[in-house]
Design a protein around this motif. Sequence first.
Motif, PDB file in Angstrom:
ATOM      1  N   UNK A  50      91.452   2.934 -54.087  1.00 58.99           N
ATOM      2  CA  UNK A  50      92.292   4.129 -54.022  1.00 58.99           C
ATOM      3  C   UNK A  50      91.458   5.349 -53.653  1.00 58.99           C
ATOM      4  N   UNK A  51      90.244   5.456 -54.210  1.00 51.39           N
ATOM      5  CA  UNK A  51      89.364   6.559 -53.833  1.00 51.39           C
ATOM      6  C   UNK A  51      89.072   6.530 -52.334  1.00 51.39           C
ATOM      7  N   UNK A  52      88.953   5.323 -51.792  1.00 50.54           N
ATOM      8  CA  UNK A  52      88.543   5.191 -50.389  1.00 50.54           C
ATOM      9  C   UNK A  52      89.561   5.775 -49.421  1.00 50.54           C
ATOM     10  N   UNK A  53      90.721   6.122 -49.922  1.00 50.47           N
ATOM     11  CA  UNK A  53      91.705   6.824 -49.092  1.00 50.47           C
ATOM     12  C   UNK A  53      91.122   8.161 -48.627  1.00 50.47           C
ATOM     13  N   UNK A  54      90.402   8.840 -49.516  1.00 50.55           N
ATOM     14  CA  UNK A  54      89.891  10.181 -49.207  1.00 50.55           C
ATOM     15  C   UNK A  54      88.906  10.167 -48.036  1.00 50.55           C
ATOM     16  N   UNK A  55      87.804   9.396 -48.096  1.00 51.12           N
ATOM     17  CA  UNK A  55      86.886   9.434 -46.950  1.00 51.12           C
ATOM     18  C   UNK A  55      87.517   8.885 -45.666  1.00 51.12           C
ATOM     19  N   UNK A  56      88.494   7.996 -45.813  1.00 54.88           N
ATOM     20  CA  UNK A  56      89.119   7.431 -44.617  1.00 54.88           C
ATOM     21  C   UNK A  56      90.014   8.468 -43.936  1.00 54.88           C
ATOM     22  N   UNK A  62      80.157   8.539 -40.682  1.00 59.85           N
ATOM     23  CA  UNK A  62      80.171   7.083 -40.532  1.00 59.85           C
ATOM     24  C   UNK A  62      79.613   6.282 -41.711  1.00 59.85           C
ATOM     25  N   UNK A  63      78.574   6.732 -42.405  1.00 57.17           N
ATOM     26  CA  UNK A  63      78.108   5.911 -43.534  1.00 57.17           C
ATOM     27  C   UNK A  63      79.221   5.597 -44.542  1.00 57.17           C
ATOM     28  N   UNK A  64      80.178   6.489 -44.723  1.00 59.74           N
ATOM     29  CA  UNK A  64      81.300   6.216 -45.626  1.00 59.74           C
ATOM     30  C   UNK A  64      82.113   5.027 -45.138  1.00 59.74           C
ATOM     31  N   UNK A 107      90.504  -2.455 -39.089  1.00 61.47           N
ATOM     32  CA  UNK A 107      90.863  -1.110 -38.631  1.00 61.47           C
ATOM     33  C   UNK A 107      89.677  -0.157 -38.722  1.00 61.47           C
ATOM     34  N   UNK A 108      88.869  -0.274 -39.760  1.00 59.43           N
ATOM     35  CA  UNK A 108      87.690   0.597 -39.894  1.00 59.43           C
ATOM     36  C   UNK A 108      86.675   0.336 -38.788  1.00 59.43           C
ATOM     37  N   UNK A 113      84.318   2.231 -33.647  1.00 57.92           N
ATOM     38  CA  UNK A 113      84.131   2.045 -32.206  1.00 57.92           C
ATOM     39  C   UNK A 113      84.761   3.199 -31.422  1.00 57.92           C
ATOM     40  N   UNK A 114      85.962   3.601 -31.811  1.00 56.43           N
ATOM     41  CA  UNK A 114      86.638   4.720 -31.133  1.00 56.43           C
ATOM     42  C   UNK A 114      85.853   6.017 -31.315  1.00 56.43           C
ATOM     43  N   UNK A 115      85.311   6.240 -32.510  1.00 61.96           N
ATOM     44  CA  UNK A 115      84.507   7.443 -32.740  1.00 61.96           C
ATOM     45  C   UNK A 115      83.286   7.468 -31.831  1.00 61.96           C
ATOM     46  N   UNK A 116      82.652   6.314 -31.679  1.00 60.76           N
ATOM     47  CA  UNK A 116      81.481   6.243 -30.793  1.00 60.76           C
ATOM     48  C   UNK A 116      81.873   6.522 -29.352  1.00 60.76           C
ATOM     49  N   UNK A 117      83.018   5.984 -28.921  1.00 59.07           N
ATOM     50  CA  UNK A 117      83.489   6.231 -27.558  1.00 59.07           C
ATOM     51  C   UNK A 117      83.748   7.720 -27.339  1.00 59.07           C
TER      52      UNK A 117
END
Length: 124
Positions: A50-56, A62-64, A107-108, A113-117
């Motif tokens: 549930x916490x992981x919603x925040x960094x996502x 990227x380390x997150x 999805x992550x 990959x999209x962020x790198x592009x």
Amino acid sequence: MNMKLKALVYGAVASTLIAGVLHLALVPMFFKQMTPNVMIFFIASGLAQLFWIIPTVKRWILPWYYIGIGGTIVLILLWIIAIPGSGYPIREMDVAIEASQLAFVILSVIIIKKNREELNKSDI
């Protein structure tokens, strides 16, 4: 953020939300059958997801994403060892949790990959 990337992020958020809620739901469902260590594990796993919603959703660095992917893969591997690997039957709840976790990982990876592009396009 373009619409495709936004859809990927919301899909990842939904998948970790579902997995987290289902992990937490296991505790009251099997309260009398679980040892305290197992209860703590499921509560911690559910709360972490549930916490992981925040960094996502905030698209933290990227380390997150790598930590989220790694932690989710560990949960999947632990399930493989503990349930089918030990000969226990696979229930519908197991399938829903594992499918949600697998969706989060996929999805992550696509988001990374999209962020790198996007970064490569902005460098040009």
